[in-house]
Each structure stands twice: as C-alpha cells, then as structure tokens.
Design a protein around this motif. Structure first.
Motif, PDB file in Angstrom:
ATOM      1  N   THR A 180       1.153  -1.421   0.078  1.00  0.00           N
ATOM      2  CA  THR A 180       0.040  -0.269   0.433  1.00  0.00           C
ATOM      3  C   THR A 180       0.832   1.332   0.106  1.00  0.00           C
ATOM      4  O   THR A 180       1.739   1.125   0.542  1.00  0.00           O
ATOM      5  CB  THR A 180      -1.236  -0.158   1.273  1.00  0.00           C
ATOM      6  OG1 THR A 180      -0.082   0.376   2.148  1.00  0.00           O
ATOM      7  CG2 THR A 180      -1.710  -1.094   0.797  1.00  0.00           C
ATOM      8  N   ASN A 181       0.577   2.401  -0.246  1.00  0.00           N
ATOM      9  CA  ASN A 181       1.042   3.665  -0.522  1.00  0.00           C
ATOM     10  C   ASN A 181       1.639   4.055   1.276  1.00  0.00           C
ATOM     11  O   ASN A 181       2.760   4.551   1.309  1.00  0.00           O
ATOM     12  CB  ASN A 181      -0.202   4.438  -1.274  1.00  0.00           C
ATOM     13  CG  ASN A 181      -0.100   4.491  -2.647  1.00  0.00           C
ATOM     14  OD1 ASN A 181       0.643   3.846  -3.636  1.00  0.00           O
ATOM     15  ND2 ASN A 181      -1.541   5.030  -2.944  1.00  0.00           N
ATOM     16  N   ALA A 182       0.482   3.630   1.961  1.00  0.00           N
ATOM     17  CA  ALA A 182       0.529   3.904   3.188  1.00  0.00           C
ATOM     18  C   ALA A 182       1.894   3.153   3.712  1.00  0.00           C
ATOM     19  O   ALA A 182       3.099   4.101   4.284  1.00  0.00           O
ATOM     20  CB  ALA A 182       0.269   3.949   4.576  1.00  0.00           C
ATOM     21  N   SER A 183       2.119   1.907   3.261  1.00  0.00           N
ATOM     22  CA  SER A 183       3.364   1.778   4.110  1.00  0.00           C
ATOM     23  C   SER A 183       4.580   1.899   3.074  1.00  0.00           C
ATOM     24  O   SER A 183       5.883   1.632   4.210  1.00  0.00           O
ATOM     25  CB  SER A 183       3.143   0.010   3.738  1.00  0.00           C
ATOM     26  OG  SER A 183       3.166  -0.019   2.865  1.00  0.00           O
TER      27      SER A 183
ATOM     28  N   ARG B  42       5.512   4.806   1.794  1.00  0.00           N
ATOM     29  CA  ARG B  42       5.950   6.137   2.788  1.00  0.00           C
ATOM     30  C   ARG B  42       6.544   6.232   4.492  1.00  0.00           C
ATOM     31  O   ARG B  42       7.022   6.546   4.625  1.00  0.00           O
ATOM     32  CB  ARG B  42       4.249   6.834   3.065  1.00  0.00           C
ATOM     33  CG  ARG B  42       3.829   8.163   3.880  1.00  0.00           C
ATOM     34  CD  ARG B  42       3.279   8.779   4.004  1.00  0.00           C
ATOM     35  NE  ARG B  42       2.777   9.473   2.750  1.00  0.00           N
ATOM     36  CZ  ARG B  42       2.174  10.463   2.627  1.00  0.00           C
ATOM     37  NH1 ARG B  42       3.039  11.525   3.254  1.00  0.00           N
ATOM     38  NH2 ARG B  42       2.235  11.144   1.453  1.00  0.00           N
ATOM     39  N   GLU B  43       5.717   4.921   4.981  1.00  0.00           N
ATOM     40  CA  GLU B  43       6.627   4.565   6.464  1.00  0.00           C
ATOM     41  C   GLU B  43       7.721   3.849   6.133  1.00  0.00           C
ATOM     42  O   GLU B  43       8.781   4.861   6.547  1.00  0.00           O
ATOM     43  CB  GLU B  43       5.359   3.276   7.177  1.00  0.00           C
ATOM     44  CG  GLU B  43       4.728   3.887   8.114  1.00  0.00           C
ATOM     45  CD  GLU B  43       3.778   2.995   8.916  1.00  0.00           C
ATOM     46  OE1 GLU B  43       5.017   1.894   8.601  1.00  0.00           O
ATOM     47  OE2 GLU B  43       2.954   2.932   8.766  1.00  0.00           O
TER      48      GLU B  43
ATOM     49  N   ILE C 256       5.388  10.889  -1.601  1.00  0.00           N
ATOM     50  CA  ILE C 256       5.314   9.644  -0.200  1.00  0.00           C
ATOM     51  C   ILE C 256       6.638  10.542   0.604  1.00  0.00           C
ATOM     52  O   ILE C 256       6.079  10.107   1.982  1.00  0.00           O
ATOM     53  CB  ILE C 256       6.151   8.453  -0.607  1.00  0.00           C
ATOM     54  CG1 ILE C 256       7.326   8.498  -1.397  1.00  0.00           C
ATOM     55  CG2 ILE C 256       5.292   7.494  -0.965  1.00  0.00           C
ATOM     56  CD1 ILE C 256       7.759   6.848  -1.549  1.00  0.00           C
TER      57      ILE C 256
END
Length: 218
Positions: A5-8, A10-11, A177
DNA sequence: ATCCCGAGGG
DNA sequence: CCCTCTGGAT
C-alpha cells in the motif's frame, strides 16, 4: 503476496531517511560552491563523473575564467583543454561557455534562482537545477535524482519498476511519499549510502543498515 | 532511443 | 577486460 500500500511505502521511505540521516548526518557539497556561478559550472561538469575528478579541474578553470563575464569570452577549445580529463568534455566545454554567455546576456551576470530559468541554461537539467537551487540558494523545490538516488529508490521499491529509466517520474514518486522536511537531505545522504554500501555493482547487503526494509535483499 | 566520453574500480 | 560514475540534449 499482496501489493504494497502507499501508506506502508511512505512509512518505509521515511524510515530509510531517518536511518540514513542518523548514519551520515548533514553532508556537505564537495564541489566548489563559493558562489552560484561556480556551483552551476561545477555541477554541470559533474555529470557521469565523480566529484573528485571535477575538483581536479575547477581550480585552473576558475583561475582562467573567474566569472561568467570572462567565461563568456573564452574559446570552447581552451575550456576543452582544461577539462579534458572529464567524460563528455566536448559537450561540457560548449555548455560552460554558452551558459556563461546566457547568464551575462539574459540574467545580467547573475545565476537565476528559479527552476524554470535555471533549466534554460545549456547543460542544466532538472537534477542540476535542483542542486543549484538547494546548495546555492537554499531553496528546496524537489529532490535531485541522480544515478545513486535513482538506483536506491528502485532497489527499495519506493518507485515503480516502470519508472526505473525515468528519473523525473522517480522524483515525482519520492516527492509524493516523503514529507518536505526530508527532501533536502535525500541527495547527499543517499549518495553517501550509495557509494559506501548500496553500490551499483556489488552492493554490500550483508552490512546494509536497511536490509530489513529492502525487497532486493535476500 | 541514442549519443557524448575519460577515469577508475573490480 | 567490462561496468559505473552526483545527466543532458538531440
């Protein structure tokens, strides 16, 4: 395996920056940057060449043509002779003189400080403009994606494989990101990391501080 | 997509 | 020898 996912992503990107920041801290620009003019010329010369090679020729280059006014009047052949030890020296010599002429004629002898104007200078593309804006003027508009940053971004899968040969798209991916506060340090710190560990040829994955974050690492 | 183009490392 | 090095212009 589900797509990340984009969120992971980014993290993971932020964690990469945090770790490399702790490891390398603020890294200085090794190239001559006494003033924006010398910085532009030095960065222009550094394409596909190490900074150490550039630093060998710039003392003589700036001794003979200290400012854009002198360099605008230089013969391309003479400049070529001084920078001959660098790759692409014919093209670069031409770019030096033409860029100096443009700085004198169109910008009143001052290196422009906008992305758009900088990229008008011959030999100055997006990557070089980013460096000049950042190091020369303290303006952070993007991330300078050179061969190191590009390679690392893709090994870490922070940018889709389809963008591997398109540094502009890789930059856009990173800008999306990473929060702005990280942008400035990416170029210097990732280059240090790229030279020390994540080298193009035989990366030292065994001693890599990012191994647990890296899909390319087995 | 292709060209520019020398030095340095493995 | 072959690959890579803080890319840009055509």
């Amino acid at each position: 395996m589900p797509r990340e996912t984009n969120a992971s992503r980014r993290e993971r990107a932020i964690e990469v920056c945090e770790r490399l920041n702790r490891r390398y801290g603020p890294v200085e620009c090794f190239l001559d940057h006494q003033n924006p003019f010398r910085l532009v010329i030095s960065v222009l010369l550094s394409a596909q060449t190490t900074d150490a090679q550039v630093n060998k020729v710039t003392p003589e280059l700036f001794r003979r043509w200290p400012t854009p006014y002198e360099m605008a009047g230089a013969s391309v052949a003479d400049v070529m002779d001084v920078i001959k030890s660098l790759g692409f020296y014919k093209t670069k010599a031409k770019h030096c003189v033409e860029a100096a002429k443009m700085i004198v004629a169109d910008f009143d002898g001052e290196v422009p400080s906008t992305m758009r104007e900088l990229q008008k200078l011959p030999g100055v593309g997006r990557k070089t403009a980013n460096i000049v804006l950042n190091v020369g003027f303290g303006i952070v508009e993007g991330i300078a994606v050179d061969t190191h940053v590009n390679r690392i971004a893709h090994r870490l899968a922070l940018s889709p494989k389809t963008h591997e040969k398109e540094p502009l798209k890789t930059e856009q991916d990173l800008l999306k990101i990473l929060p702005h506060e990280y942008w400035e340090s990416v170029n210097h710190q990732w280059i240090s990391f790229g030279r020390e560990i994540c080298s193009a040829r035989s990366p030292k994955c065994a001693e890599c501080p990012l191994a647990d974050l890296c899909p390319s690492c087995n």
